[in-house]
Design a protein around this motif. Structure first.
Motif, PDB file in Angstrom:
ATOM      1  N   ARG A 155       0.827  -1.210   0.000  1.00 48.54           N
ATOM      2  CA  ARG A 155       0.000   0.000   0.000  1.00 48.54           C
ATOM      3  C   ARG A 155       0.857   1.252   0.000  1.00 48.54           C
ATOM      4  N   GLY A 156       2.106   1.124   0.432  1.00 48.29           N
ATOM      5  CA  GLY A 156       3.014   2.263   0.437  1.00 48.29           C
ATOM      6  C   GLY A 156       2.652   3.270   1.503  1.00 48.29           C
ATOM      7  N   GLU A 157       2.791   4.561   1.180  1.00 48.61           N
ATOM      8  CA  GLU A 157       2.513   5.651   2.104  1.00 48.61           C
ATOM      9  C   GLU A 157       3.380   5.496   3.354  1.00 48.61           C
ATOM     10  N   HIS A 158       2.929   6.094   4.459  1.00 50.26           N
ATOM     11  CA  HIS A 158       3.743   6.082   5.674  1.00 50.26           C
ATOM     12  C   HIS A 158       3.837   4.693   6.279  1.00 50.26           C
ATOM     13  N   GLY A 159       2.837   3.849   6.057  1.00 47.04           N
ATOM     14  CA  GLY A 159       2.860   2.515   6.635  1.00 47.04           C
ATOM     15  C   GLY A 159       4.095   1.729   6.255  1.00 47.04           C
ATOM     16  N   ARG A 160       4.545   1.900   5.017  1.00 44.67           N
ATOM     17  CA  ARG A 160       5.741   1.188   4.570  1.00 44.67           C
ATOM     18  C   ARG A 160       6.952   1.587   5.410  1.00 44.67           C
ATOM     19  N   ASP A 161       7.073   2.865   5.692  1.00 49.02           N
ATOM     20  CA  ASP A 161       8.203   3.336   6.496  1.00 49.02           C
ATOM     21  C   ASP A 161       8.171   2.730   7.894  1.00 49.02           C
ATOM     22  N   THR A 162       6.974   2.609   8.476  1.00 53.74           N
ATOM     23  CA  THR A 162       6.911   2.079   9.838  1.00 53.74           C
ATOM     24  C   THR A 162       7.247   0.590   9.868  1.00 53.74           C
ATOM     25  N   VAL A 163       6.834  -0.164   8.846  1.00 55.61           N
ATOM     26  CA  VAL A 163       7.210  -1.574   8.776  1.00 55.61           C
ATOM     27  C   VAL A 163       8.720  -1.701   8.606  1.00 55.61           C
TER      28      VAL A 163
END
Length: 257
Positions: A155-163
């Motif tokens: 999905r990308g967005e900020h969620g990718r950074d947190t993972v």
């Protein structure tokens, strides 16, 4: 224990049904993690419900779920909401925060039953808490759970950074599968959940929970090893009001013995 700045005693509040409760803002010494704990006044609670927040949330996210919190307090539960060190997707540091908070709560109130409520990312954290069994959980509720780390990455967005940060992944994520093998809920085994009744609330309108591609298959996978997982379809977008059915959650926890 660190009480809210400027307060000598816990703050006393009331639910919508006028149940008085004491609110403690604490820093748990063992983990250094913040938590917000609500305890019915004048009661000797024997059960605690831990609310695990969604992405971008913190320990005060429970205030956005006041109806659910109040329903649990009216029923005599301690309600505890940890910060989980931020957006950690239920990784080792998040689990350490849950374990440390339960040890702290258990020393102060005579709780003998322990329940989990995980919202969105918190659902993933709750799934891993059940898998690890580092706390003797009696039951769990997953609300609009985000149960696939691959889906979050895509999905990308900020969620990718947190993972990426939670599991120390490379920038392109090529090591996502090996580094999250034991932590990705969709890759858990049915036996990981045996003996802990679970109820899942999710909506077909919610792309995060994704009933067709993620949550539905996860429920069916768990049912292959246990008949103690229930699925309740609700309406609305991600974490809509219809997901937070306080009376049903209290009733569900009450049926677990």
């Amino acid at each position: 224990m660190t009480i809210r700045a400027g307060a000598v005693e816990p703050v006393t509040r009331r639910t919508a049904h006028h149940t008085g409760y004491d609110e403690h803002a604490v820093t748990v010494p063992r983990s250094g993690d913040r938590a917000l704990i609500a305890v019915p006044s004048g009661a000797t609670p024997s059960a605690v419900a831990y609310y695990l927040h969604g992405r971008t949330g913190d320990e005060r996210s429970i205030d956005d779920r006041a109806g659910m919190r109040d329903g649990l307090l009216d029923a005599g539960y301690v309600v505890a909401s940890p910060y989980l060190h931020g957006d950690r997707w239920g990784n080792r540091s998040a689990q350490d925060a849950v374990v440390a908070l339960d040890a702290w709560v258990s020393r102060r109130w005579p709780v003998t039953r322990r329940f989990l409520i995980g919202e969105s990312m918190g659902g993933h954290a709750a799934a891993n808490a059940v898998r690890l069994r580092e706390v003797p959980w009696d039951g769990a509720v997953f609300i609009a759970p985000s149960l696939s780390l691959r889906a979050v990455w895509e999905r990308g967005e900020h969620g990718r950074d947190t993972v990426r940060d939670a599991f120390d992944l490379s920038a392109d994520g090529h090591d996502l599968e090996p580094k999250t093998e034991n932590w990705d809920a969709v890759r858990h085994r049915p036996g990981d959940y045996v003996g802990v009744p679970i109820r899942v609330y999710a909506s077909r309108e919610d792309e995060v929970a994704n009933i067709a591609g993620v949550t539905g298959p996860w429920v069916e996978m768990i049912r292959r090893g246990s008949d103690s997982v229930e699925f309740v379809e609700v309406s609305g977008p991600h974490v809509s009001e219809d997901h937070f059915r306080a009376a049903e959650i209290v009733e569900f926890f009450g049926t677990i013995r």
